[in-house]
Each structure stands twice: as C-alpha cells, then as structure tokens.
Design an enzyme around this catalytic site. Structure first.
Site: not given
Ligand code: NAP
Length: 272
Positions: A61, A150-152, A154
């Site tokens: 994990d 999510y964009g942050a 990536k």
C-alpha cells in the site's frame, strides 16, 4: 533501453493502464515486479504473463510508508533498473472535496511516487543505466474544472519529474513523464464518464496508452503528452496561462448539472 534489458518495478500493475503495460512489456521481453494492494490480482496477472521467470509480485500500500519502503527494498534486491509509477487515485468533482479525499489523492499520486523514487535512487544510480517513468496526466498541465485537486497532484508530479531529470542529468538515471488524456478504465466512474461525454472529452483505450508508455521507455524521450488537440492546448496553456480561461463554460455547466444543490437554495430560511 531495450525491453529485453528491462527489469521493471510497475506500480498500479493490476489497474487498467498498468495491466496493459505489464502485458506489453512482458511480450517485448522485459521482466516485471508487479506492485499493487491486491495480491490475488497481482498473482493472477503474473501467472498470465508466464510465471516467476517473467513476472513476480509484491503487494504494497503506497500510502503506508513502511509498506512503500518494503517495496523499495524488495525491488532493489530483485535488481530493478526501471521504475514505472502507474498507481493513482482519481478525484473528480467541484470544490470543496472532502479533506480525506484531498489527502488520499495527494498521498497516492504525488507523495508516494516521490518517496518511492527517493528510496530507490541509490540503487538506480548504481546501475549502468536506469529509467524512472512517471504516469502523469494532461490535467497536470491544463487546469480543467472538476479536476483542480487531481490536476494539482499531476502538476506537482510533472514539476518533480522535470527538476529531477535536470538534477540527475549526465548520470545513469533517465527521468521521464507520460501525460495521457482521459482513458477508458475503471479509474473513471460513471459521473466522470458522463462529464467527459457532455464536454466532448476524447478517451483513449488503455492499450494505446500502454503502447505509448512502452515507446517512451524504449526511446528514452523526456516527456510525452497524448492526444490531439490536447497537445496543442497544453502548449498554448504553457505559453499563455490565461488564454484558455474563457473556453470552459461547457465544463462548468456539466459540473453544475451534477451538483445536487447547485444554485440558490429553495429551502425557506429559518427565522432570524
Ligand atoms: N484513466 C484515466 O483517465 C487516466 C488519464 C490520465 C492519467 N491516468 C493515470 O494513469 C495511472 C493509471 O490509471 P488507470 O486508469 O490504470 O487507473 P486504475 O485502473 O484505477 O489503476 C490504478 C491502480 O493504482 C493502484 N493504487 C491505488 N491506490 C494505491 C495505493 N494506495 N497503493 C498501491 N496501489 C494503489 C490500484 O491498485 P490496487 O487497487 O490493486 O491496489 C490500481 O490498480 C494513474 O496514475 C492515473 O492517474 C489515468
């Protein structure tokens, strides 16, 4: 690096993109250490790839540091010379998202690949040649409504990969980034798929993304963004960060349409 010389630690191996990449790598002659949380799924995949000669497994994990470090130790002892960070979690929806979801997506998509890379660096730097491939996203270079968190993650991963590539330049470790656009896997739930349809967002098959990842590993290019017109949008957005601000009305409408309490409340206000 030629696939026959690759000993690949692949995280997210049982996922949609990871599974396809595992099959492509194995078919090209690479050896694999498959990582994920579901040991049974990893084992089934390893067996389908030809068993222990071709693929072995390590359940871990990535949000648990001890588990992540055990994976790094296992991968170094196994002799990995390529790391592919394909594990990831989605986070779709209008802000505010629950704090627990923000932590989960930051931990999994950004902190874990950084920690795993750091833990493996001494081993990788001792190899004649090594590669670290981060699976980012178009959304890491192009801010899209509904994907701020999510964009942050990536975007952070992209910055990390770029700086690390420059830091390690001239040494044996090549750092790479693949930025796919939306891809048809279980990663995207029904709401995300409906949003992608409503906004005309194209989706690739996971096999196409896996083929692009394998090409990138073989030709050792630094970065590749998948999809057209996404590549153009990413370039324009990089050069002129506010230029595209006006083109996301359809996206805002699609987001608002799925928000149960969007707009002004119709409930009677309590008396003051
Ligand atoms: N699908 C898309 O639209 C899309 C587009 C651009 C980029 N990407 C990126 O591509 C990568 C792969 O995505 P996918 O579509 O293949 O997603 P997926 O099918 O959901 O697979 C993701 C994998 O990540 C693993 N994972 C999640 N949390 C983990 C944790 N705490 N520890 C260990 N493993 C964990 C899961 O493994 P287990 O649950 O088995 O442990 C799962 O197999 C991700 O980084 C994603 O951000 C996806």
């Amino acid at each position: 690096m030629k696939p026959q010389a690759m000993r690949v630690l692949l995280t997210g191996a049982a996922g949609g993109i990871g599974g396809e990449l595992a099959r492509s790598l194995a078919a090209s002659g690479a050896r694999l250490l498959l990582a994920g949380r579901d040991q049974a799924a990893l084992q089934a995949l390893a067996s389908s790839l030809g068993g222990p000669e071709r693929a072995t497994t390590c359940a871990a994990d990535l949000r648990e540091e001890a588990s992540l470090l055990r994976l790094a130790t296992t991968a170094a002892a196994w002799g990995c010379n390529v790391v592919v960070h394909a594990a990831g979690r989605p986070a779709f929806g209008a802000a505010p998202l629950p704090a627990a979801q923000l932590r989960e997506v930051l931990d999994t998509n950004l902190l874990a690949p950084m920690l795993l890379t750091q833990a493996l660096l001494p081993h990788l730097q001792a190899q004649p040649a090594a590669q670290v491939l981060f699976v980012g996203s178009v959304l890491g270079s192009l801010g899209v409504p509904g994907f701020a968190a999510y964009g942050a993650t990536k975007g952070g991963l992209r910055a990390y990969a770029q700086a690390l590539r420059r830091e390690l330049g001239g040494g044996p470790v090549r750092v790479q980034l693949l930025a796919p656009r939306a891809t048809r896997t279980a990663f995207n739930d029904d709401a995300t798929t409906a949003y992608n349809r409503a906004t005309g967002t194209a989706e690739d098959a996971p096999a196409a993304v896996a083929a692009a990842a394998l090409r990138l590993l073989v030709d050792e290019a630094a970065e590749r963004t998948l999809g057209w017109p996404e590549r153009l949008a990413v370039r324009l957005n990089g050069a002129f960060p506010t230029l595209l601000d006006g083109v996301f009305g359809k996206h805002r409408a699609a987001l608002a349409a799925r928000r149960p309490h969007a707009g002004p409340s119709t409930q009677p206000r309590p008396a003051p």
